[in-house]
Design a protein around this motif. Structure first.
Motif, PDB file in Angstrom:
ATOM      1  N   SER A 129       0.488   3.947   1.651  1.00 34.48           N
ATOM      2  CA  SER A 129       0.710   4.457   3.010  1.00 34.48           C
ATOM      3  C   SER A 129       1.898   3.771   3.677  1.00 34.48           C
ATOM      4  N   THR A 149      -5.356  -3.212   9.274  1.00 35.81           N
ATOM      5  CA  THR A 149      -5.403  -1.758   9.376  1.00 35.81           C
ATOM      6  C   THR A 149      -6.559  -1.337  10.262  1.00 35.81           C
ATOM      7  N   TYR A 173      -8.323   1.943  10.820  1.00 41.59           N
ATOM      8  CA  TYR A 173      -8.507   3.342  10.458  1.00 41.59           C
ATOM      9  C   TYR A 173      -9.186   4.093  11.596  1.00 41.59           C
ATOM     10  N   ILE A 221      -5.291   8.902   3.240  1.00 46.39           N
ATOM     11  CA  ILE A 221      -5.502   8.182   1.982  1.00 46.39           C
ATOM     12  C   ILE A 221      -6.872   7.493   1.994  1.00 46.39           C
ATOM     13  N   PHE A 257      -0.731   8.714   7.192  1.00 48.61           N
ATOM     14  CA  PHE A 257      -0.912   8.334   5.793  1.00 48.61           C
ATOM     15  C   PHE A 257      -2.093   7.393   5.608  1.00 48.61           C
ATOM     16  N   GLU A 258      -2.257   6.438   6.499  1.00 48.69           N
ATOM     17  CA  GLU A 258      -3.406   5.532   6.380  1.00 48.69           C
ATOM     18  C   GLU A 258      -4.721   6.301   6.360  1.00 48.69           C
ATOM     19  N   CYS A 302       5.048   5.435   2.165  1.00 49.37           N
ATOM     20  CA  CYS A 302       5.205   6.816   2.622  1.00 49.37           C
ATOM     21  C   CYS A 302       5.628   6.873   4.088  1.00 49.37           C
ATOM     22  N   ALA A 303       5.047   6.012   4.925  1.00 44.15           N
ATOM     23  CA  ALA A 303       5.426   5.990   6.333  1.00 44.15           C
ATOM     24  C   ALA A 303       6.889   5.587   6.494  1.00 44.15           C
ATOM     25  N   ASN A 348      -3.952   5.314  -6.061  1.00 43.98           N
ATOM     26  CA  ASN A 348      -3.188   6.516  -5.731  1.00 43.98           C
ATOM     27  C   ASN A 348      -2.111   6.714  -6.801  1.00 43.98           C
ATOM     28  N   HIS A 396       0.830  -1.202   0.000  1.00 45.05           N
ATOM     29  CA  HIS A 396       0.000   0.000   0.000  1.00 45.05           C
ATOM     30  C   HIS A 396       0.868   1.256   0.000  1.00 45.05           C
TER      31      HIS A 396
END
Length: 215
Positions: A20, A102, A104, A134, A130-131, A23-24, A154, A18
């Motif tokens: 996220s 995950t 959220y 997004i 990020f999670e 990015c993390a 994305n 993913h």
């Protein structure tokens, strides 16, 4: 040049890494490895294709002509003051062996106009940031089209702030404004602009693609 080896996990029932997660990794691992301060750093990201293997994040002080290589699944730029670093995620043959669930933390999500709205998100670390941003943007797309199964991809992110949890951990009011749509391959691409009501930050953007969708 600096190579950082990844050990990514798949999220939930996905069979790809993913955005996220990648990015993390930049915020938590790459930024300190480059001697940058997260709160002073912005990130651009471009996702070329789904990544299914682990590999390395290759960090350079100048753009690389290898960006067209099929091994490059995603590329990033970190900007801090006058410094720029260019990071390329290069897949190798190391399989992804872990899977995570995950959780959220998105509250009061409101669709205010097509592809746009607001919500509260919880930010405790780079991954939760990020999670949640997004996923919140994805849900606004699903609500707009009244289809929770629609494929949302994305494509890129611009001027993403890092290190927000160093300013305040907890709930943030996130505003998402739709600023444009265009045809993309066989579907639709949207560009949304994000801002936080409590923070004096410049806005940032994300572009999503939805194959097979037309308006």
């Amino acid at each position: 040049m600096l190579d950082l080896v990844t050990n990514f996990s798949y999220k939930d029932d996905r069979s790809y890494i993913h955005s996220s997660t990648m990015c993390a990794f930049l915020g938590e691992m790459v930024v300190p490895a480059l001697g940058l301060q997260a709160v002073d750093t912005r990130m651009d990201a471009q996702f070329h294709r789904p990544a299914t293997m682990n590999g390395v994040m290759r960090c350079q002080e100048a753009p690389s002509d290898m960006r067209s290589s099929p091994a490059i699944a995603a590329e990033f730029r970190l900007t801090s003051g006058t410094k720029n670093f260019y990071i390329y995620f290069i897949e190798d043959q190391k399989p992804v062996s872990n899977r995570t669930d995950t959780k959220y933390e998105i509250q009061d999500l409101k669709l205010l106009s097509p592809f746009a709205g607001s919500c509260h998100i919880n930010i405790n670390n780079e991954l939760s940031f990020f999670e949640n941003i997004i996923e919140a943007n994805k849900r606004l797309h699903q609500y707009t089209l009244d289809d929770k199964k629609i494929n949302v991809i994305n494509l890129y992110m611009k001027k993403i702030p890092l290190g927000l949890m160093y300013q305040k951990k907890g709930m943030y009011l996130l505003n998402i404004q739709h600023i444009g749509s265009r045809s993309h391959n066989d579907g639709l691409a949207t560009i949304n602009e994000f801002s936080f009501a409590e923070l004096n930050l410049s806005t940032f953007q994300m572009c999503y693609s939805m194959p097979g969708v037309t308006l």
